[in-house]
Scaffold this motif. Structure first.
Motif, PDB file in Angstrom:
ATOM      1  N   LEU A 107      -4.229   4.485  14.063  1.00  0.00           N
ATOM      2  CA  LEU A 107      -4.960   5.654  14.550  1.00  0.00           C
ATOM      3  C   LEU A 107      -4.754   5.837  16.045  1.00  0.00           C
ATOM      4  O   LEU A 107      -4.677   6.954  16.537  1.00  0.00           O
ATOM      5  CB  LEU A 107      -6.455   5.508  14.223  1.00  0.00           C
ATOM      6  N   GLU A 108      -4.698   4.744  16.748  1.00  0.00           N
ATOM      7  CA  GLU A 108      -4.409   4.637  18.181  1.00  0.00           C
ATOM      8  C   GLU A 108      -3.720   3.292  18.347  1.00  0.00           C
ATOM      9  O   GLU A 108      -3.807   2.449  17.454  1.00  0.00           O
ATOM     10  CB  GLU A 108      -5.702   4.666  19.017  1.00  0.00           C
ATOM     11  N   LEU A 162      -7.221   0.086   7.866  1.00  0.00           N
ATOM     12  CA  LEU A 162      -6.684  -0.765   6.808  1.00  0.00           C
ATOM     13  C   LEU A 162      -7.281  -0.304   5.492  1.00  0.00           C
ATOM     14  O   LEU A 162      -8.502  -0.302   5.323  1.00  0.00           O
ATOM     15  CB  LEU A 162      -7.048  -2.227   7.088  1.00  0.00           C
ATOM     16  N   LYS A 163      -6.418   0.134   4.553  1.00  0.00           N
ATOM     17  CA  LYS A 163      -6.864   0.596   3.239  1.00  0.00           C
ATOM     18  C   LYS A 163      -6.378  -0.396   2.184  1.00  0.00           C
ATOM     19  O   LYS A 163      -5.276  -0.927   2.299  1.00  0.00           O
ATOM     20  CB  LYS A 163      -6.303   1.986   2.943  1.00  0.00           C
ATOM     21  N   TYR A 164      -7.205  -0.618   1.156  1.00  0.00           N
ATOM     22  CA  TYR A 164      -6.816  -1.531   0.081  1.00  0.00           C
ATOM     23  C   TYR A 164      -7.729  -1.358  -1.117  1.00  0.00           C
ATOM     24  O   TYR A 164      -8.714  -0.613  -1.061  1.00  0.00           O
ATOM     25  CB  TYR A 164      -6.811  -2.984   0.563  1.00  0.00           C
ATOM     26  N   GLU A 165      -7.393  -2.055  -2.201  1.00  0.00           N
ATOM     27  CA  GLU A 165      -8.212  -2.080  -3.412  1.00  0.00           C
ATOM     28  C   GLU A 165      -8.796  -3.481  -3.553  1.00  0.00           C
ATOM     29  O   GLU A 165      -8.173  -4.462  -3.161  1.00  0.00           O
ATOM     30  CB  GLU A 165      -7.356  -1.803  -4.651  1.00  0.00           C
ATOM     31  N   SER A 166      -9.993  -3.561  -4.150  1.00  0.00           N
ATOM     32  CA  SER A 166     -10.591  -4.871  -4.400  1.00  0.00           C
ATOM     33  C   SER A 166     -11.283  -4.875  -5.753  1.00  0.00           C
ATOM     34  O   SER A 166     -11.630  -3.827  -6.298  1.00  0.00           O
ATOM     35  CB  SER A 166     -11.584  -5.245  -3.298  1.00  0.00           C
ATOM     36  N   VAL A 167     -11.478  -6.092  -6.261  1.00  0.00           N
ATOM     37  CA  VAL A 167     -12.178  -6.297  -7.523  1.00  0.00           C
ATOM     38  C   VAL A 167     -12.773  -7.694  -7.503  1.00  0.00           C
ATOM     39  O   VAL A 167     -12.222  -8.603  -6.881  1.00  0.00           O
ATOM     40  CB  VAL A 167     -11.219  -6.104  -8.727  1.00  0.00           C
ATOM     41  N   TRP A 211     -10.261  -1.378  12.345  1.00  0.00           N
ATOM     42  CA  TRP A 211     -10.183  -2.540  13.236  1.00  0.00           C
ATOM     43  C   TRP A 211      -9.804  -2.060  14.636  1.00  0.00           C
ATOM     44  O   TRP A 211      -8.916  -1.225  14.790  1.00  0.00           O
ATOM     45  CB  TRP A 211      -9.127  -3.508  12.719  1.00  0.00           C
ATOM     46  N   ALA A 212     -10.476  -2.605  15.643  1.00  0.00           N
ATOM     47  CA  ALA A 212     -10.196  -2.254  17.036  1.00  0.00           C
ATOM     48  C   ALA A 212      -9.813  -3.515  17.802  1.00  0.00           C
ATOM     49  O   ALA A 212     -10.422  -4.571  17.615  1.00  0.00           O
ATOM     50  CB  ALA A 212     -11.419  -1.599  17.675  1.00  0.00           C
TER      51      ALA A 212
END
Length: 123
Positions: free
Chosen positions: A70-71, A77-82, A100-101
């Motif tokens: 983004l900068e 951070l994109k993801y799938e979870s189960v 996250w920065a």
């Protein structure tokens, strides 16, 4: 970014979630979350929630990570979870995103959201 994936996975671990020093290392003081339940959390309430957790044999499986800058010092951070039980049963499928920065010395989690989703194939 591998470090962000590693840190996200750290936050899935009971031992890390029980360590105030690890939480302070990984989560920014101005953190906010919209959980899979729809409840909202800030830094203080997420610490209380984590402290109240009991040890469990279930684990969080996460996959299909994608990092979007983004900068230069801010990453999505994109993801799938189960949730997976020791017997292999699954529940709580979700799509998740974390912002996250970089604070000059380390990456810290500023925002997290979990959204329920249909079942997906585990890889």
């Amino acid at each position: 970014m591998d470090i962000l994936i590693e840190q996200e996975i750290e936050l899935h671990q009971y031992e890390i979630r029980q360590s105030l020093s690890d939480i302070e290392r990984l989560i920014h003081p101005s953190f906010s979350e919209v959980g899979i339940s729809g409840d909202s959390y800030d830094f203080a309430s997420i610490i209380e929630l984590m402290k109240s957790e009991e040890p469990s044999e279930v684990r969080i499986h996460s996959q299909n990570y994608e990092c979007v800058q983004l900068e230069p010092s801010v990453q999505l951070l994109k993801y799938e979870s189960v949730i997976v039980t020791p017997s292999g049963e699954t529940s709580d499928y979700a799509k998740r995103c974390s912002i996250w920065a970089f604070n000059g010395s380390r990456w810290q989690l500023k925002f997290h959201q979990g959204t329920p989703c249909p079942m997906f194939e585990l890889v």
